[in-house]
Design a protein around this motif. Structure first.
Motif, PDB file in Angstrom:
ATOM      1  N   GLY A 116       0.806  -1.214   0.000  1.00  0.00           N
ATOM      2  CA  GLY A 116       0.000   0.000   0.000  1.00  0.00           C
ATOM      3  C   GLY A 116       0.837   1.261   0.000  1.00  0.00           C
ATOM      4  O   GLY A 116       0.459   2.275   0.611  1.00  0.00           O
ATOM      5  N   ALA A 117       1.971   1.239  -0.688  1.00  0.00           N
ATOM      6  CA  ALA A 117       2.895   2.377  -0.679  1.00  0.00           C
ATOM      7  C   ALA A 117       2.232   3.626  -1.239  1.00  0.00           C
ATOM      8  O   ALA A 117       1.509   3.576  -2.237  1.00  0.00           O
ATOM      9  N   ARG A 118       2.512   4.771  -0.591  1.00  0.00           N
ATOM     10  CA  ARG A 118       2.006   6.064  -1.055  1.00  0.00           C
ATOM     11  C   ARG A 118       3.037   6.810  -1.898  1.00  0.00           C
ATOM     12  O   ARG A 118       2.700   7.782  -2.565  1.00  0.00           O
ATOM     13  N   ALA A 119       4.310   6.384  -1.838  1.00  0.00           N
ATOM     14  CA  ALA A 119       5.374   7.099  -2.546  1.00  0.00           C
ATOM     15  C   ALA A 119       6.457   6.110  -2.938  1.00  0.00           C
ATOM     16  O   ALA A 119       6.578   5.023  -2.356  1.00  0.00           O
ATOM     17  N   ILE A 120       7.249   6.485  -3.933  1.00  0.00           N
ATOM     18  CA  ILE A 120       8.395   5.683  -4.333  1.00  0.00           C
ATOM     19  C   ILE A 120       9.547   6.616  -4.674  1.00  0.00           C
ATOM     20  O   ILE A 120       9.346   7.675  -5.282  1.00  0.00           O
ATOM     21  N   VAL A 121      10.758   6.236  -4.238  1.00  0.00           N
ATOM     22  CA  VAL A 121      11.968   7.013  -4.492  1.00  0.00           C
ATOM     23  C   VAL A 121      12.999   6.091  -5.120  1.00  0.00           C
ATOM     24  O   VAL A 121      13.182   4.946  -4.675  1.00  0.00           O
ATOM     25  N   THR A 122      13.700   6.577  -6.132  1.00  0.00           N
ATOM     26  CA  THR A 122      14.694   5.765  -6.812  1.00  0.00           C
ATOM     27  C   THR A 122      15.796   6.658  -7.366  1.00  0.00           C
ATOM     28  O   THR A 122      15.827   7.866  -7.108  1.00  0.00           O
ATOM     29  N   SER A 123      16.716   6.063  -8.115  1.00  0.00           N
ATOM     30  CA  SER A 123      17.758   6.802  -8.828  1.00  0.00           C
ATOM     31  C   SER A 123      17.434   6.803 -10.311  1.00  0.00           C
ATOM     32  O   SER A 123      16.804   5.859 -10.824  1.00  0.00           O
ATOM     33  N   SER A 124      17.882   7.833 -11.011  1.00  0.00           N
ATOM     34  CA  SER A 124      17.588   7.939 -12.436  1.00  0.00           C
ATOM     35  C   SER A 124      18.074   6.705 -13.183  1.00  0.00           C
ATOM     36  O   SER A 124      17.315   6.058 -13.896  1.00  0.00           O
ATOM     37  N   LYS A 125      19.346   6.376 -12.975  1.00  0.00           N
ATOM     38  CA  LYS A 125      19.918   5.189 -13.623  1.00  0.00           C
ATOM     39  C   LYS A 125      20.783   4.449 -12.622  1.00  0.00           C
ATOM     40  O   LYS A 125      21.445   5.062 -11.782  1.00  0.00           O
ATOM     41  N   ILE A 126      20.773   3.123 -12.726  1.00  0.00           N
ATOM     42  CA  ILE A 126      21.656   2.279 -11.927  1.00  0.00           C
ATOM     43  C   ILE A 126      22.263   1.256 -12.865  1.00  0.00           C
ATOM     44  O   ILE A 126      21.550   0.449 -13.467  1.00  0.00           O
ATOM     45  N   ASP A 127      23.572   1.326 -13.023  1.00  0.00           N
ATOM     46  CA  ASP A 127      24.272   0.407 -13.921  1.00  0.00           C
ATOM     47  C   ASP A 127      23.674   0.412 -15.325  1.00  0.00           C
ATOM     48  O   ASP A 127      23.521  -0.632 -15.967  1.00  0.00           O
ATOM     49  N   GLY A 128      23.311   1.588 -15.800  1.00  0.00           N
ATOM     50  CA  GLY A 128      22.820   1.721 -17.167  1.00  0.00           C
ATOM     51  C   GLY A 128      21.346   1.450 -17.346  1.00  0.00           C
ATOM     52  O   GLY A 128      20.806   1.655 -18.443  1.00  0.00           O
ATOM     53  N   VAL A 129      20.658   1.002 -16.304  1.00  0.00           N
ATOM     54  CA  VAL A 129      19.227   0.715 -16.388  1.00  0.00           C
ATOM     55  C   VAL A 129      18.456   1.927 -15.882  1.00  0.00           C
ATOM     56  O   VAL A 129      18.776   2.478 -14.824  1.00  0.00           O
ATOM     57  N   SER A 130      17.424   2.344 -16.616  1.00  0.00           N
ATOM     58  CA  SER A 130      16.631   3.506 -16.215  1.00  0.00           C
ATOM     59  C   SER A 130      15.634   3.077 -15.132  1.00  0.00           C
ATOM     60  O   SER A 130      14.499   2.665 -15.426  1.00  0.00           O
ATOM     61  N   HIS A 131      16.057   3.175 -13.869  1.00  0.00           N
ATOM     62  CA  HIS A 131      15.163   2.840 -12.766  1.00  0.00           C
ATOM     63  C   HIS A 131      14.093   3.902 -12.577  1.00  0.00           C
ATOM     64  O   HIS A 131      13.032   3.606 -12.005  1.00  0.00           O
ATOM     65  N   ALA A 132      14.349   5.113 -13.049  1.00  0.00           N
ATOM     66  CA  ALA A 132      13.310   6.139 -12.990  1.00  0.00           C
ATOM     67  C   ALA A 132      12.115   5.729 -13.844  1.00  0.00           C
ATOM     68  O   ALA A 132      10.958   5.865 -13.424  1.00  0.00           O
ATOM     69  N   ASP A 133      12.365   5.212 -15.039  1.00  0.00           N
ATOM     70  CA  ASP A 133      11.269   4.753 -15.892  1.00  0.00           C
ATOM     71  C   ASP A 133      10.575   3.542 -15.275  1.00  0.00           C
ATOM     72  O   ASP A 133       9.342   3.427 -15.332  1.00  0.00           O
ATOM     73  N   LEU A 134      11.343   2.624 -14.694  1.00  0.00           N
ATOM     74  CA  LEU A 134      10.740   1.471 -14.033  1.00  0.00           C
ATOM     75  C   LEU A 134       9.798   1.923 -12.922  1.00  0.00           C
ATOM     76  O   LEU A 134       8.682   1.398 -12.777  1.00  0.00           O
ATOM     77  N   ALA A 135      10.254   2.891 -12.120  1.00  0.00           N
ATOM     78  CA  ALA A 135       9.441   3.369 -11.014  1.00  0.00           C
ATOM     79  C   ALA A 135       8.161   4.035 -11.521  1.00  0.00           C
ATOM     80  O   ALA A 135       7.069   3.825 -10.969  1.00  0.00           O
ATOM     81  N   MET A 136       8.268   4.850 -12.559  1.00  0.00           N
ATOM     82  CA  MET A 136       7.092   5.526 -13.095  1.00  0.00           C
ATOM     83  C   MET A 136       6.083   4.515 -13.650  1.00  0.00           C
ATOM     84  O   MET A 136       4.869   4.643 -13.436  1.00  0.00           O
ATOM     85  N   ASN A 137       6.572   3.499 -14.350  1.00  0.00           N
ATOM     86  CA  ASN A 137       5.662   2.495 -14.918  1.00  0.00           C
ATOM     87  C   ASN A 137       4.998   1.661 -13.825  1.00  0.00           C
ATOM     88  O   ASN A 137       3.804   1.351 -13.901  1.00  0.00           O
TER      89      ASN A 137
END
Length: 501
Positions: A116-137
């Protein structure tokens, strides 16, 4: 925020105690190769500098209207920003859900909805993978998410830049009163009953970290190098909490570049290394301790604790070695090796911290369950999170209330010594490093690739298991699994093998 002098401490309370004693002392060191990992420059922060960043993030979370006791999910590499975010979230009264770095959209969506998370925080990229896009999706598929924040460059539209937040002026926040009994983190585990969220209080966390700190004999003011991804109870209990208890320096390493790790140890004059035990033993055999003369303590984490008894003796007297037995997210216990270098004998019953001192306080209890498996109970073990419950909320086994967790690891008592022998991992559960999943899931995933596709887990000394796959078209299999949002461990099981000469 101040904590009443007689109150049980929270993680932020421990931080503020050190801050009050030595504000200008060095506190946190980023990985030396952080630019490669995240595209941002490494930082070195004193306790005062860390406090300023924590206060800015705290004010931001409160200003955005995240209610106290709500869940903020965090998927980040082993960098300073993770530590700052976690302490700020706690100061704002939030519960931090730790999302493993290898998780992709399928896993993330399940975890966000389950917690039931209300928020998510991540890094833009980690080892070349766009974790920001993963988080948004993933956030788009989790209806409870109302806020998405990130560190780094080129963040997608709609994601708040937390680098800008830390750099901007802010008003000192009115924070939530600290309560160590309140939930602090949520981690995620897999048992025979499937995926489950495991909440823990500050008291659970500090109890686990204190047992590690005392059993391993870490000194005050220690400089720890942690090579653990911050996504589990064990990683926090073996690195973040001992750092706060010692009041020293926490140097972070993004696993695993061995040459970078060696340089980091020497540059920071680290006296403690925290790493997976099989890796630590291999590095010691390769001469790492000879090249890092300041190291005096090695904490080795065994995610496959059945391997400890057959592990090599620790023949390196310049540094002590402490075996940390991990049982998923249920709990852990530690045992420092004696002069002979062999694993310590583990006896059933209550054990203290440190284990060698009979009068020490109780760190937990180890037992053999009626099913012939190893059970854990004690101040760090969240028994209620694992057991089926009655309508009244009591944990039950065969209708009886219990206060322990059945880890599922097969165990027996040695007939001659009475010691506990851990013989096998839980039935039906595979573990690749810190990633656990049901073995039946492998065949289900392989079915999605059509006929003649195979995905299996093979024993591996370093990580417990490794994945291997077979299909008529490996490239197509990788694309299909990536499209499904599956963990890259599944995708890379279908990597192309070099042709034989």
């Amino acid at each position: 925020m101040t904590t009443p002098p007689n109150a049980s401490p929270t993680l932020d309370g421990l931080f503020q105690r050190v801050l009050g004693r030595q504000p200008e002392a060095l506190a946190l060191i980023d990985p030396a190769d952080k630019m490669r990992v995240t595209g941002t420059a490494p930082m070195r922060l004193s306790f005062a500098q860390a406090e300023r960043a924590i206060a800015a993030l705290t004010a931001h979370f409160i200003e955005y209207g995240l209610p106290a006791n709500s869940v903020i999910a965090v998927q980040m590499p082993n960098t300073v920003e993770f530590v700052l975010t976690m302490l700020a979230a706690h100061r704002a009264g939030l519960i931090v859900a730790l999302l493993p770095q290898l998780w992709r959209q399928a896993d993330l969506t399940i975890a966000l909805n389950r917690s039931g998370a209300r928020a998510i925080v991540t890094s833009s990229k980690i080892d070349g993978v766009s974790h920001a896009d993963l988080a948004m999706n993933a956030a788009a598929e989790a209806f409870s998410i109302r806020y998405v924040g990130g560190f780094g460059q080129d963040l997608p539209e709609g994601m708040v830049s937390l680098d800008d937040v830390m750099a901007a002026d802010f008003a000192e926040p009115v924070t939530v009163p600290a309560d160590a009994r309140r939930a602090a983190i949520v981690t995620f585990d897999v048992t025979a009953d499937g995926f489950r969220a495991v909440p823990r209080s500050h008291l659970h966390l500090i109890s686990g970290g204190l047992s590690v700190f005392l059993e391993s004999g870490l000194p005050q003011g220690a400089t720890l190098l942690s090579a653990l991804l911050p996504s589990s109870f064990a990683s926090l209990a073996a690195s973040l909490v001992p750092w706060l208890l010692s009041g020293g320096v926490l140097a972070l390493h993004h696993p695993f570049d061995i040459e970078v790790m060696e340089r980091e140890i020497n540059a920071a004059a680290c006296d403690v290394l925290v790493a997976p035990a099989p890796l630590a033993q291999r590095l010691a055999e390769a001469g790492l301790l000879d090249r890092t003369p300041t190291l005096r303590h090695v904490l080795g984490l065994w995610r496959a604790p059945e391997q400890v008894a057959s592990s090599a003796a620790w023949d390196h007297p310049q540094a002590t070695f402490t075996d940390l037995y991990l049982f998923g997210e249920a709990g852990l216990f530690g045992a420092r090796r004696a002069a002979d270098g062999l694993p310590a004998t583990i006896m059933p019953g209550a054990h203290g911290a440190p284990r060698a001192v009979a009068s020490s306080s109780i760190a937990g209890e180890i037992l053999i369950t009626p099913k012939g498996t190893l059970g854990l109970r004690g101040p760090m073990v969240p028994a209620v999170a694992y057991a089926p419950t009655s309508e009244s909320g009591n944990s039950l086994v065969s209708g009886k209330a219990i206060d322990y967790v059945d880890t599922g690891f097969a165990a027996r008592l040695d007939r001659s010594t009475g010691a506990i022998c851990i013989t096998a991992p839980p039935i039906g559960i595979m573990a690749v490093g810190g990633y656990r999943f049901l073995s039946q899931d492998l065949s289900e995933w392989a079915k999605r690739l059509g006929q003649n596709a195979m995905l299996t887990a093979l024993p591996d000394r370093l990580s417990g298991y490794r994945l291997a796959g077979r299909t008529s078209d490996n490239a197509r299999a990788r694309d299909a699994f990536t499209e499904l949002g599956l963990n890259p461990l599944m995708v890379e099981a279908f990597r192309d093998r070099p042709a034989a000469d």
